[in-house]
Design a protein around this motif. Structure first.
Motif, mmCIF file in Angstrom:
data_model
loop_
_atom_site.group_PDB
_atom_site.id
_atom_site.type_symbol
_atom_site.label_atom_id
_atom_site.label_comp_id
_atom_site.label_asym_id
_atom_site.label_seq_id
_atom_site.Cartn_x
_atom_site.Cartn_y
_atom_site.Cartn_z
ATOM 1 N N PHE A 1 -4.069 3.927 -2.793
ATOM 2 C CA PHE A 1 -3.037 2.989 -2.953
ATOM 3 C C PHE A 1 -3.593 2.295 -4.620
ATOM 4 C CE2 PHE A 1 -2.229 -1.614 -3.499
ATOM 5 C CZ PHE A 1 -0.998 -1.755 -3.359
ATOM 6 N N THR B 1 -7.744 5.999 7.205
ATOM 7 C CA THR B 1 -7.185 4.691 7.089
ATOM 8 C C THR B 1 -7.578 3.906 5.777
ATOM 9 O OG1 THR B 1 -6.853 5.108 9.252
ATOM 10 C CG2 THR B 1 -6.278 3.168 8.246
ATOM 11 N N ILE B 2 -8.984 3.739 5.945
ATOM 12 C CA ILE B 2 -9.346 3.101 4.694
ATOM 13 C C ILE B 2 -8.998 3.641 3.519
ATOM 14 C CG2 ILE B 2 -11.587 1.869 3.769
ATOM 15 C CD1 ILE B 2 -10.692 0.742 6.455
ATOM 16 N N PHE C 1 4.816 4.799 1.872
ATOM 17 C CA PHE C 1 3.708 4.606 0.719
ATOM 18 C C PHE C 1 4.287 4.246 -0.590
ATOM 19 C CE2 PHE C 1 0.596 5.788 -2.708
ATOM 20 C CZ PHE C 1 -0.566 5.075 -2.063
ATOM 21 N N TYR D 1 -1.440 4.373 10.257
ATOM 22 C CA TYR D 1 -0.884 4.453 8.787
ATOM 23 C C TYR D 1 -0.074 3.104 8.563
ATOM 24 C CZ TYR D 1 1.631 6.197 4.877
ATOM 25 O OH TYR D 1 2.162 6.549 3.659
ATOM 26 N N LEU E 1 -1.297 11.973 -0.967
ATOM 27 C CA LEU E 1 -1.585 10.985 0.266
ATOM 28 C C LEU E 1 -0.793 11.416 1.452
ATOM 29 C CD1 LEU E 1 -2.393 7.516 0.877
ATOM 30 C CD2 LEU E 1 -0.028 7.938 1.406
ATOM 31 N N ILE F 1 -2.003 -3.950 3.668
ATOM 32 C CA ILE F 1 -2.075 -3.717 2.002
ATOM 33 C C ILE F 1 -0.742 -4.710 1.460
ATOM 34 C CG2 ILE F 1 -1.287 -2.402 -0.073
ATOM 35 C CD1 ILE F 1 -2.727 0.004 1.436
ATOM 36 N N ILE G 1 -6.806 5.344 2.499
ATOM 37 C CA ILE G 1 -5.392 5.051 1.845
ATOM 38 C C ILE G 1 -5.520 3.793 0.810
ATOM 39 C CG2 ILE G 1 -3.219 4.351 2.699
ATOM 40 C CD1 ILE G 1 -3.382 5.712 5.041
ATOM 41 N N MET G 2 -6.260 2.978 1.260
ATOM 42 C CA MET G 2 -6.331 1.739 0.275
ATOM 43 C C MET G 2 -6.831 2.096 -0.895
ATOM 44 S SD MET G 2 -7.878 -0.835 3.148
ATOM 45 C CE MET G 2 -8.460 -2.074 2.155
ATOM 46 N N LEU H 1 -5.841 -6.989 -6.087
ATOM 47 C CA LEU H 1 -5.730 -6.064 -5.140
ATOM 48 C C LEU H 1 -6.808 -5.012 -5.175
ATOM 49 C CD1 LEU H 1 -2.170 -5.205 -4.802
ATOM 50 C CD2 LEU H 1 -3.684 -6.463 -2.796
ATOM 51 N N ILE I 1 -14.243 -2.826 0.376
ATOM 52 C CA ILE I 1 -13.969 -2.164 1.557
ATOM 53 C C ILE I 1 -14.314 -0.829 1.246
ATOM 54 C CG2 ILE I 1 -12.363 -2.118 3.528
ATOM 55 C CD1 ILE I 1 -11.138 -4.562 2.479
ATOM 56 N N LEU J 1 -9.798 -6.744 -4.343
ATOM 57 C CA LEU J 1 -10.165 -7.077 -2.876
ATOM 58 C C LEU J 1 -10.446 -5.762 -2.214
ATOM 59 C CD1 LEU J 1 -7.203 -9.485 -2.075
ATOM 60 C CD2 LEU J 1 -9.771 -9.877 -2.122
ATOM 61 N N PHE J 2 -9.888 -4.503 -2.483
ATOM 62 C CA PHE J 2 -9.983 -3.490 -1.683
ATOM 63 C C PHE J 2 -11.265 -2.544 -1.888
ATOM 64 C CE2 PHE J 2 -5.151 -3.078 -1.116
ATOM 65 C CZ PHE J 2 -5.219 -4.143 -0.068
ATOM 66 N N LEU K 1 -0.575 0.224 5.890
ATOM 67 C CA LEU K 1 0.322 -0.235 4.872
ATOM 68 C C LEU K 1 0.696 -1.663 5.134
ATOM 69 C CD1 LEU K 1 2.810 2.617 4.655
ATOM 70 C CD2 LEU K 1 0.841 2.171 3.147
#
Lengths: 368, 525
Positions: free
Chosen positions: A286, A279-280, A131, B456, A110, B463, A282-283, A149, A156, A152-153, B460
């Protein structure tokens, strides 16, 4: 307080579907088209992908079946029932260590991607640390929270992935896909192994199954869960080949991100779709990272019952950070990925299959 | 030394208070048979306030003395005059009526025959008497007995029922709750004629002893909610609760969270809708705002109007509000992130015009945005404090003049003014004020994250907010339901509001006792 049916220790089969799906969707997506393009010709990679998917689905079924035999028991508990306590402890700690390493790997990748595409002036260490802190915040909450989570993610993430493909349709050229079936057997085999690791069974299921309230249904939903990333990978792979053709795809480090670079938002109110996409994404990363960390915490906690979860978080987080920062450059990160692939074979194939066979042979069943 | 003297002073004060209490101890907290003694005690207990009304008179044409005691202004005088004093004075007027011999029997006689008032009860302690008097009832003392009759005579000036100012609607009932608890419960009763509608009374405030009512519909609500609310309300130990906000803060699940865990309203229709969904409603005397719980994130973006308008309009408005929430939280942060970290993401023409308009602006985007947002918050706060007509003027002066002048002075860029204005308008579109407040707060957190780490940082922070939300509970219910844990059936009434005829069941996430909301008949035609 006791909170009705929403107990923190209970999840439904829908949740299993979501965690299986969103665990697999992570950094693998970004590189997968390249790996397939390197080993197969034209659009033949889909064959490898489908084979890998079928293998993965069958092993996730084995994993889920094994875990659902022992409802409301931790992996450590039923593994010790099947094959004595010390062996079970070795298995559990092994899995825990693997997931710790995976957490570190995801964090590192990441950081690398973020630095490359979003944020070139900030040091890698800072990006990774931030992160990791957010991941720590997630896992130090409730376990069900981590799963929610994911729920939810994931929508998206899928929406942005579909959007990525829709925006690329105008560049898609069918002639890049043909001729079909020109790859050698060895190529198919290589493609299958490469892609298998991106879609391989989620051993965390061995642990999460403890919380499922209707374990009978869970194996089916776990298999559905694999279908989501499989479908997504297939579409993305075909898209990449159609847009770039095989040779180009093989040379791109992150073909999926390059696809996003090609995309243009209609109306042009935003440029550089790849920044938005990452950016999305990253979810997505995550999600995988927090699940991996959570599984390792669960594994450690089940073996060392007396130690609190927070203690493990305090001990493991610095280790994860150091391991994530250990590789010197991108080459070493790739090497790290290769090393992480081998344990997958043991964790998601050998362990579940042997345990299930042993359990069947010896007639051991949970109390459910 | 100074501490010492302070201590001494303090000691002196406590001694003074003690002696004061001693002085008061020339009365007793018991009831006596002697009327004069009783009246003396009640006077001394309340320290002879100017509004304490004591009226002594004799019963009928006998010489038997009695007295009524009440607080002027808290009681319905007409009622006392015509139904109490008059009746007692007329008693035994006719020759065949006779006053009982024993004083205790007189009390019963009054209770059964004389007092033509619905609410009368007998009490036996001065404590109860003083509480009754202070809450607007009238005490009737009769010479020769230590029993006191309390006559329900509450009646004081109330604000009339008006349209709720904080929750205006185009279409929908116009009445709003007022400061009187009884009127408020009546407003709910008038809307639900169900025998299962329950009002459970509590008393809060060690000193203020205010009435609090928990309302719910038995048979719909999950009994665990009632139990839990009861448990939490029992723990309240305040000396006064001026507003339901005090109750909310005392019984909410997480007081560190920026998000409200109870919704409040002054609209009876909203309260009734909540009751029908299987929620619990908490009313407090002295405030028009009632609490409803449990609250989930989806509820915070719903307005009763969604149901009063046709479903297409309702659904579109809801989606608009979700968009509004997104803008209210993210827009300034996105502006900061794009301008200072990812200018490449802005279309080149727009990027040029932004750069041109930022020419000469002395601050980085974050400072610029922060200054304007703070100004906006100040304007908003000032607008609320000022009297209504001036408030609007300030809005115009502040919004237009300051914005215009700030741009002309090269203090901020015009685009920033647009961003701030759109953000403000979006946050005004939130139907729930406390949610809008939460969004306003986290907006600044997002701006900070964007200023430090660009997109970023925003993701974060997003989240992190989600992590907080999934761990948040309202009365034990997950805040993010029905998104996660997902109940697909409830999605029919979440981001969209599907036609009434399809909403056949109550929300599943509420785990109600009775899920069916309507019969099998199909509506329409």
């Amino acid at each position: 307080m006791k909170s009705f049916e929403y107990g923190d220790e209970e999840i439904g089969e829908i949740e299993i579907f979501f965690i299986v799906a969103s665990f697999m969707i992570a950094v693998g997506v970004l590189t997968l088209p390249r790996l397939l393009a390197e080993s197969t010709q034209f659009s033949d990679g889909w064959v490898s992908l489908v084979i890998a998917g079928i293998i993965s689905i069958s092993f996730i079924w084995v994993t889920a079946k094994l875990a659902s035999r022992f409802p409301n028991q931790t992996f450590f508990t039923y593994a010790s029932l099947i094959c004595s306590k010390p062996v079970a402890a070795v298995f559990t700690i092994g899995i825990a260590i693997y997931f710790v390493a995976l957490t570190a790997y995801e964090t590192r990748v990441l950081a690398v991607i973020t630095k490359q595409y979003l944020f070139d002036q900030t040091p890698l260490e800072v990006i990774a640390l931030l992160f990791l802190l957010v991941v720590v915040y997630a896992v130090s909450g409730t376990r069900v929270g981590v799963i929610r989570l994911n729920i939810l993610f994931l929508p998206i993430i899928l929406v942005i992935a579909v959007l990525l493909m829709l925006l690329n349709i105008q560049y898609f050229e069918v002639k890049n896909l043909t001729p079909a079936f020109t790859t050698s057997w060895a190529g198919y085999w290589k493609g299958t192994t490469e892609s298998f690791f991106s879609i391989s069974g989620f051993a965390g299921l061995l642990f999460y199954m403890k919380f499922v309230n209707r374990p009978k249904k869970a194996p089916k939903y776990a298999m559905f869960g694999v279908c989501v990333p499989l479908g997504l990978y297939l579409l993305l792979y075909v898209m990449a080949i159609g847009v770039f053709n095989t040779e180009t795809t093989a040379t791109l480090v992150y073909p999926t991100v390059e696809l996003a670079k090609e995309a243009e938002i209609p109306g042009g109110f935003l440029e550089r779709f790849e920044s938005l996409f990452l950016t999305i994404w990253i979810m997505a990363i995550f999600n995988t990272t927090s699940l991996a960390y959570d599984v390792s915490l669960m594994a450690f906690c089940s073996v060392f019952g007396k130690v609190k979860k927070t203690t493990f978080i305090f001990v493991l987080t610095p280790i994860i950070y150091l391991v994530a920062m250990f590789p010197e450059d991108v080459g070493e990160v790739e090497l790290m990925a290769k090393f992480l692939n081998y344990p997958i074979l043991i964790i998601s194939i050998i362990i579940p299959v042997t345990l299930l066979l042993l359990a069947k042979l010896r007639g051991i069943k949970g109390n459910g | 030394m100074r501490f010492n003297s302070f201590y001494k002073q303090n000691k002196k004060r406590t001694e003074m208070i003690k002696t004061k209490q001693k002085n008061q101890e020339d009365f007793s907290l018991e009831l006596f048979t002697e009327l004069n003694e009783n009246l003396h005690n009640i006077k001394k207990l309340l320290d002879e306030p100017s509004d304490l009304m004591i009226r002594e008179f004799t019963i009928g044409n006998t010489d038997h003395r009695c007295a009524i005691v009440y607080i002027e202004g808290l009681t319905d005088k007409l009622l006392i005059d015509t139904s109490v004093i008059k009746n007692i004075q007329m008693e035994t007027e006719d020759s065949d009526k006779k006053l009982a011999d024993k004083a205790n029997d007189v009390v019963d006689q009054f209770y059964n025959k004389v007092l033509s008032i619905g609410k009368v009860e007998k009490v036996l302690s001065l404590d109860q008497v003083s509480y009754a008097i202070l809450s607007g009832n009238t005490a009737l003392y009769i010479d020769g007995t230590d029993q006191v009759l309390i006559i329900g005579s509450k009646g004081w000036e109330n604000r009339s029922i008006e349209e709720p100012i904080s929750e205006a609607l185009i279409r929908g009932p116009r009445d709003g709750f007022i400061e009187n608890l009884q009127t408020n419960t009546v407003m709910i009763r008038r809307r639900i004629r169900d025998a299962n509608l329950r009002f459970k009374s509590y008393q809060v405030g060690r000193r203020s002893k205010k009435d609090l009512v928990v309302a719910y519909i038995d048979g719909i609500i999950n009994p665990d909610i009632v139990k839990e609310v009861n448990r939490r309300l029992k723990t309240i130990d305040l000396d006064d609760a001026p507003e339901t906000g005090f109750i909310e803060e005392w019984i909410e699940d997480n007081f560190l969270s920026p998000f409200p865990q109870f919704s409040h309203t002054e609209r009876p229709d909203k309260a009734v809708a909540a009751l029908m969904q299987g929620k619990v409603v908490i009313l407090l005397d002295g405030t028009p705002f009632i609490l409803m719980g449990p609250l989930t994130f989806g509820d915070t973006l719903q307005s009763p109007e969604d149901y009063y308008e046709r479903w297409i309009v309702g659904s579109l408005l809801r989606m608009l509000r979700y968009l509004g929430a997104f803008i209210a939280v993210f827009l300034p942060a996105l502006y900061i992130a794009l301008v200072s970290f990812h200018p490449g993401m802005i279309p080149s023409k727009l990027a040029f015009s932004i750069a041109a308009s930022r020419e000469g602006v002395p601050f980085p985007a974050f400072i610029e945005a922060f200054l304007m947002e703070i100004t906006m918050e100040l304007l908003r706060e000032a607008g609320i404090r000022l009297p209504k007509p001036i408030g609007q003027t300030i809005g115009i002066v502040g919004g237009l003049v300051i914005g215009e002048a700030a741009v002309a002075a090269g203090f901020v860029s015009p685009i920033m003014v647009i961003v701030v204005a759109i953000t403000a308008v979006s946050s005004f579109s939130m139907p729930s004020y406390s949610t809008a407040l939460a969004f306003r707060m986290i907006r600044f957190a997002f701006m900070g994250a964007a200023a430090l780490f660009g997109l970023y940082g925003i993701i974060l922070a997003y989240i992190a907010v989600n992590i907080h939300l999934v761990n948040l509970r309202s009365l034990g219910f997950p805040y993010t339901t029905p998104f996660a844990p997902s109940f697909l059936r409830d999605w029919r009434d979440l981001v969209i509001r599907s036609p009434i005829t399809t909403l056949t069941k109550r929300p599943k996430y509420m785990q109600t006792d009775d899920e069916e909301r309507m019969g099998n008949k199909k509506g329409g035609q």
